[in-house]
Design a protein around this motif. Sequence first.
Motif, PDB file in Angstrom:
ATOM      1  N   GLY A 196      43.724  33.715  37.858  1.00  0.00           N
ATOM      2  CA  GLY A 196      43.647  34.561  36.688  1.00  0.00           C
ATOM      3  C   GLY A 196      44.035  35.996  36.999  1.00  0.00           C
ATOM      4  N   GLU A 197      43.969  36.850  35.951  1.00  0.00           N
ATOM      5  CA  GLU A 197      44.265  38.266  36.110  1.00  0.00           C
ATOM      6  C   GLU A 197      43.132  38.953  36.874  1.00  0.00           C
ATOM      7  OE1 GLU A 197      46.950  39.998  35.179  1.00  0.00           O
ATOM      8  OE2 GLU A 197      47.909  38.119  34.569  1.00  0.00           O
ATOM      9  N   PRO A 198      43.494  40.013  37.637  1.00  0.00           N
ATOM     10  CA  PRO A 198      42.429  40.777  38.304  1.00  0.00           C
ATOM     11  C   PRO A 198      41.435  41.355  37.290  1.00  0.00           C
ATOM     12  CG  PRO A 198      44.562  41.367  39.189  1.00  0.00           C
ATOM     13  CD  PRO A 198      44.840  40.540  37.964  1.00  0.00           C
ATOM     14  N   MET A 199      40.192  41.472  37.717  1.00  0.00           N
ATOM     15  CA  MET A 199      39.125  42.021  36.878  1.00  0.00           C
ATOM     16  C   MET A 199      39.087  43.537  37.046  1.00  0.00           C
ATOM     17  SD  MET A 199      35.034  41.368  37.235  1.00  0.00           S
ATOM     18  CE  MET A 199      35.231  39.602  37.183  1.00  0.00           C
ATOM     19  N   SER A 200      39.060  44.234  35.913  1.00  0.00           N
ATOM     20  CA  SER A 200      38.941  45.686  35.942  1.00  0.00           C
ATOM     21  C   SER A 200      37.473  46.055  35.786  1.00  0.00           C
ATOM     22  CB  SER A 200      39.764  46.316  34.814  1.00  0.00           C
ATOM     23  OG  SER A 200      39.495  47.702  34.720  1.00  0.00           O
ATOM     24  N   VAL A 201      36.936  46.755  36.777  1.00  0.00           N
ATOM     25  CA  VAL A 201      35.521  47.170  36.772  1.00  0.00           C
ATOM     26  C   VAL A 201      35.460  48.690  36.736  1.00  0.00           C
ATOM     27  CG1 VAL A 201      33.297  47.077  37.950  1.00  0.00           C
ATOM     28  CG2 VAL A 201      34.884  45.148  38.126  1.00  0.00           C
ATOM     29  N   SER A 202      34.659  49.239  35.824  1.00  0.00           N
ATOM     30  CA  SER A 202      34.468  50.694  35.765  1.00  0.00           C
ATOM     31  C   SER A 202      32.996  51.001  35.525  1.00  0.00           C
ATOM     32  CB  SER A 202      35.329  51.317  34.656  1.00  0.00           C
ATOM     33  OG  SER A 202      34.963  50.788  33.388  1.00  0.00           O
ATOM     34  N   PHE A 203      32.592  52.169  36.003  1.00  0.00           N
ATOM     35  CA  PHE A 203      31.194  52.602  35.885  1.00  0.00           C
ATOM     36  C   PHE A 203      31.133  53.826  34.978  1.00  0.00           C
ATOM     37  CE2 PHE A 203      31.684  50.588  40.014  1.00  0.00           C
ATOM     38  CZ  PHE A 203      30.658  49.667  40.012  1.00  0.00           C
ATOM     39  N   SER A 226      36.101  53.325  39.314  1.00  0.00           N
ATOM     40  CA  SER A 226      36.734  52.133  38.741  1.00  0.00           C
ATOM     41  C   SER A 226      37.515  51.436  39.841  1.00  0.00           C
ATOM     42  CB  SER A 226      37.648  52.506  37.570  1.00  0.00           C
ATOM     43  OG  SER A 226      38.701  53.355  38.006  1.00  0.00           O
ATOM     44  N   LEU A 227      37.748  50.143  39.662  1.00  0.00           N
ATOM     45  CA  LEU A 227      38.476  49.371  40.662  1.00  0.00           C
ATOM     46  C   LEU A 227      38.940  48.066  40.045  1.00  0.00           C
ATOM     47  CD1 LEU A 227      36.286  46.982  41.659  1.00  0.00           C
ATOM     48  CD2 LEU A 227      35.234  48.974  42.727  1.00  0.00           C
ATOM     49  N   LEU A 228      39.882  47.436  40.735  1.00  0.00           N
ATOM     50  CA  LEU A 228      40.371  46.113  40.352  1.00  0.00           C
ATOM     51  C   LEU A 228      39.839  45.093  41.350  1.00  0.00           C
ATOM     52  CD1 LEU A 228      44.085  46.828  39.364  1.00  0.00           C
ATOM     53  CD2 LEU A 228      42.168  46.316  37.838  1.00  0.00           C
ATOM     54  N   LEU A 229      39.408  43.967  40.827  1.00  0.00           N
ATOM     55  CA  LEU A 229      38.796  42.953  41.673  1.00  0.00           C
ATOM     56  C   LEU A 229      39.474  41.620  41.387  1.00  0.00           C
ATOM     57  CD1 LEU A 229      36.418  43.000  43.703  1.00  0.00           C
ATOM     58  CD2 LEU A 229      34.944  42.183  41.872  1.00  0.00           C
ATOM     59  N   ASN A 230      40.111  41.063  42.414  1.00  0.00           N
ATOM     60  CA  ASN A 230      40.767  39.775  42.256  1.00  0.00           C
ATOM     61  C   ASN A 230      39.736  38.652  42.184  1.00  0.00           C
ATOM     62  OD1 ASN A 230      43.452  40.781  42.310  1.00  0.00           O
ATOM     63  ND2 ASN A 230      43.324  40.956  44.559  1.00  0.00           N
ATOM     64  N   ALA A 231      40.187  37.505  41.718  1.00  0.00           N
ATOM     65  CA  ALA A 231      39.295  36.346  41.628  1.00  0.00           C
ATOM     66  C   ALA A 231      38.708  35.991  42.991  1.00  0.00           C
ATOM     67  CB  ALA A 231      40.061  35.154  41.041  1.00  0.00           C
ATOM     68  N   ASP A 258      37.075  45.091  32.179  1.00  0.00           N
ATOM     69  CA  ASP A 258      38.370  44.973  31.506  1.00  0.00           C
ATOM     70  C   ASP A 258      38.551  46.004  30.410  1.00  0.00           C
ATOM     71  OD1 ASP A 258      38.907  42.790  33.141  1.00  0.00           O
ATOM     72  OD2 ASP A 258      38.033  41.370  31.711  1.00  0.00           O
ATOM     73  N   GLY A 259      38.033  47.204  30.653  1.00  0.00           N
ATOM     74  CA  GLY A 259      38.263  48.311  29.737  1.00  0.00           C
ATOM     75  C   GLY A 259      37.482  48.265  28.454  1.00  0.00           C
ATOM     76  N   ASP A 260      36.602  47.272  28.272  1.00  0.00           N
ATOM     77  CA  ASP A 260      35.796  47.170  27.053  1.00  0.00           C
ATOM     78  C   ASP A 260      34.547  48.025  27.194  1.00  0.00           C
ATOM     79  OD1 ASP A 260      34.472  46.561  24.773  1.00  0.00           O
ATOM     80  OD2 ASP A 260      34.099  44.450  25.260  1.00  0.00           O
ATOM     81  N   ARG A 261      34.566  49.209  26.533  1.00  0.00           N
ATOM     82  CA  ARG A 261      33.430  50.122  26.628  1.00  0.00           C
ATOM     83  C   ARG A 261      32.555  50.090  25.371  1.00  0.00           C
ATOM     84  NH1 ARG A 261      33.131  54.303  30.463  1.00  0.00           N
ATOM     85  NH2 ARG A 261      34.684  54.085  32.125  1.00  0.00           N
TER      86      ARG A 261
END
Length: 834
Positions: A196-203, A226-231, A258-261
């Motif tokens: 799948g697509e990498p996961m976007s994580v932000s704090f 923030s960072l990108l996290l692969n499966a 995934d940018g959903d705030r």
Amino acid sequence: DEFNFGSVFIGGSSKLPFTLTNTTPVPATVTLDLRSHPELQLVIAKDAWSPQEYESCPLQRIGLNEEPAGRSGPGSLANSRRNSRRMSSMSFGFGSVEGSMFHMQLNPSKELQLQMTYRPTQAVQQDIELVLNTLTNGVGSVPPIRRVVCAQGIQPRLVISKTTIDFGTNVVIRSNQIKAPYSVEIYLTSTDDEGGEPMSVSFGEAVSTAGASDSISGVFTMEPASLLLNARERTSCTLKFCPRDGRLYEATIPVYLDGDRSSAYLVLEVTGVGQYPRLTFNVRECVLPPVPLGVRSTATFHIINNGYDNLELKYRLPADESHVPMQIEFPEGNLIGIAKQKLPVNVFFSASKPVSFTANIDFMDEDGKRYSVPVTGTSDNCLLTHQAFLQANSKKLLVDALDGAPVRLEEEPPTPYELPGPTSALGPTSPCKNICRYLNATTSRGPFDQIHQQLVSSRGKLAMEIVEMLSGKAVPGKVSKLSSNKKDAAEQLLAMFDSLLVFLKSHGALLNAVKPEMLLEFDDFCRILNSRSNKASSPEELEALDMWADVEDTFDIVSVQAWNMVLLQTFKVFVLGRVTLKAFRTLPGNEALSNLLLPDSTVLGSNLYNVSESVLLSWMTAHYKREFGEKAKRVVNFDEDLRSGTVVFSLLSGYWPSLSSKRSVLRNPPIMPQDFMDNNEMIVRLLAEMGLPYDITAQELCEADARELVVFILYLYQTLPQFVPRTTIDFTCKLGETATKDLELSNPSKKAISYTARLEGHRDFSVDATLVRIEAKGSVRFPIRCTPTTSVQQEARLVLMSRRDGGAHAATLVFLLQCRVNTRAPLKRVRTEG
């Protein structure tokens, strides 16, 4: 009837309101056992209860290895109080890996608003039955309340190693300091399927739980933000804590995917305490063991560093060196910092005059900020104060008693004396039996058998009565009626005990080591500390309360010691203190001892015994020499010299001359242990024959505890002179005829007095009654008869001893009866007329 948390991510949490209502007019205690369900916890908000309504936090948490709150065992109060503070702060760091038992207190007709938190640790559907039991103290029974918790833990896309982080207490980082923030590593793991697509994580920004008005910008930060996290990838990020003020910080940090705030996928709950650099101490108070005059007492405490990198300590001692002769030294130097986090300090103290003090030693940092530790020391020349020191050095005391000089303890022997533990300053762990016997024998207030329990259970009333009875003065601050509110009543008792201690100290009692809190009942002690913790506004104030933990954990022993010391010092200043050199010179019975009394120089100047005790030693020595002549030596202590019983026998025979005939029965000197026992058994019998109501045993006389025997000797000193006849009643009559004289007895007191009358001596004397009662403010005539049977002059003694029948206690009265026959009465009279 159920709490439905729905689906909650593992590592996340969900809260539901949990409200209890007490519909009865009496207080209620409800328990909830969640020890087998650590995923469930109860918490209470700060504003959900008021210290005015509850003595302590109404929600108490008890862990797996803890006892329920209350009087359950050593340390339970400290644990309960700390847990209460954590819960009442609504701290996220309160979460526990183990389950807990919860106790909830509800006032009559009140409700308690709580929150239940569900924090799953595994992906399962859970239906948990809650059983709430109401404690009834054995009165009736209440059926349990049952509710169901429905919840499901689900596996999240993002697993965070820690979702609740407690940084603990850390030193404040000032804005001008170049210092790295405190940090914690957090690991993030993606559970997405591969491909799948990498996961976007932000704090997001940290948000204070106290509300928007509490700005904590820059205090908690995540790197990277923030960072990108692969499966199936696992990586780390750093949570940093940069406290700017000395306070508690609690916040939440939202985690977005995934940018959903629009809503946080997970929430991190973080807490930490900022603290300015400071010094603390390992003790609440440094207590020096009590010692005789001139002997040096020492103690050691430690200074603990909290945040200083490198500090050269400065200190300031009390300015009044004459009253507080104290010195300190740093055995490991005076530098404290990163390389030396804990620094020992030795305190020294000695005094040439009796003194008890509590004074602060101030330690200063480079900016002049002051940190103070109280130091308490006591030095005295009285057995009732320094007995623990004598017991610790019983085999190596170096005592001199030169002719014409007082008894003195060598102050600096070749082998240093051993000091008892600092807890000895609080007092002995067992009560002085002879003080109880003294009170029983000389007052009508008793019986005093379980003196500590009686003092505590009376909640100050008995203590006030004893002090006022012995001192003859009113104690200020006495509470006539306690408040019906238990917390207010505890405050009243604390103030009363504080006034009592101040009163005793003002009259010479050395009681600085005893605190008024130690004189309370345990429950009242709990209420006082809970009240103070509720009022505490800073972590430092809470830590100061935690320093009472040593008292809390051993409260039973501390309470016994404190009350014993109060009794000993009360007896010392108001009873023993009445024995003065001036009064000794006019003591009845001393007229026959004028050539045997020691000079005044032997009474004044001892560093081991005060004037009163030295007078008692001189009194015993004079009677000992009167009875045994050259064989008698000077009495210099209250233990070894009294063990044989011969000294006490000399005192008794000195005031009851007929006892001298029993001297031949004494084992003098005693050699075998049985000899000591035989002598002292005879002493006990003689006390009974003389009618002295003092219940001491021969075994106790053989053991010869100095503190116990000084009280016993004081009782004899006050009582035996009463056996010196007040006056002589002469009967001049004819042989065979009966003469009667009336003895008028008056009672000036406000209570009736009863006497037991007995005659000792020749049988020519007689009385009609053996019991005499004199009403308050009244008087009676007591007839005494003499019928001489011989022309030789005869004597007897009339002894009137006060009875303990609820009336006033009076001194023993003794009268010498003498009969003189001036002629013989005719055997027969014959009358003639003429």
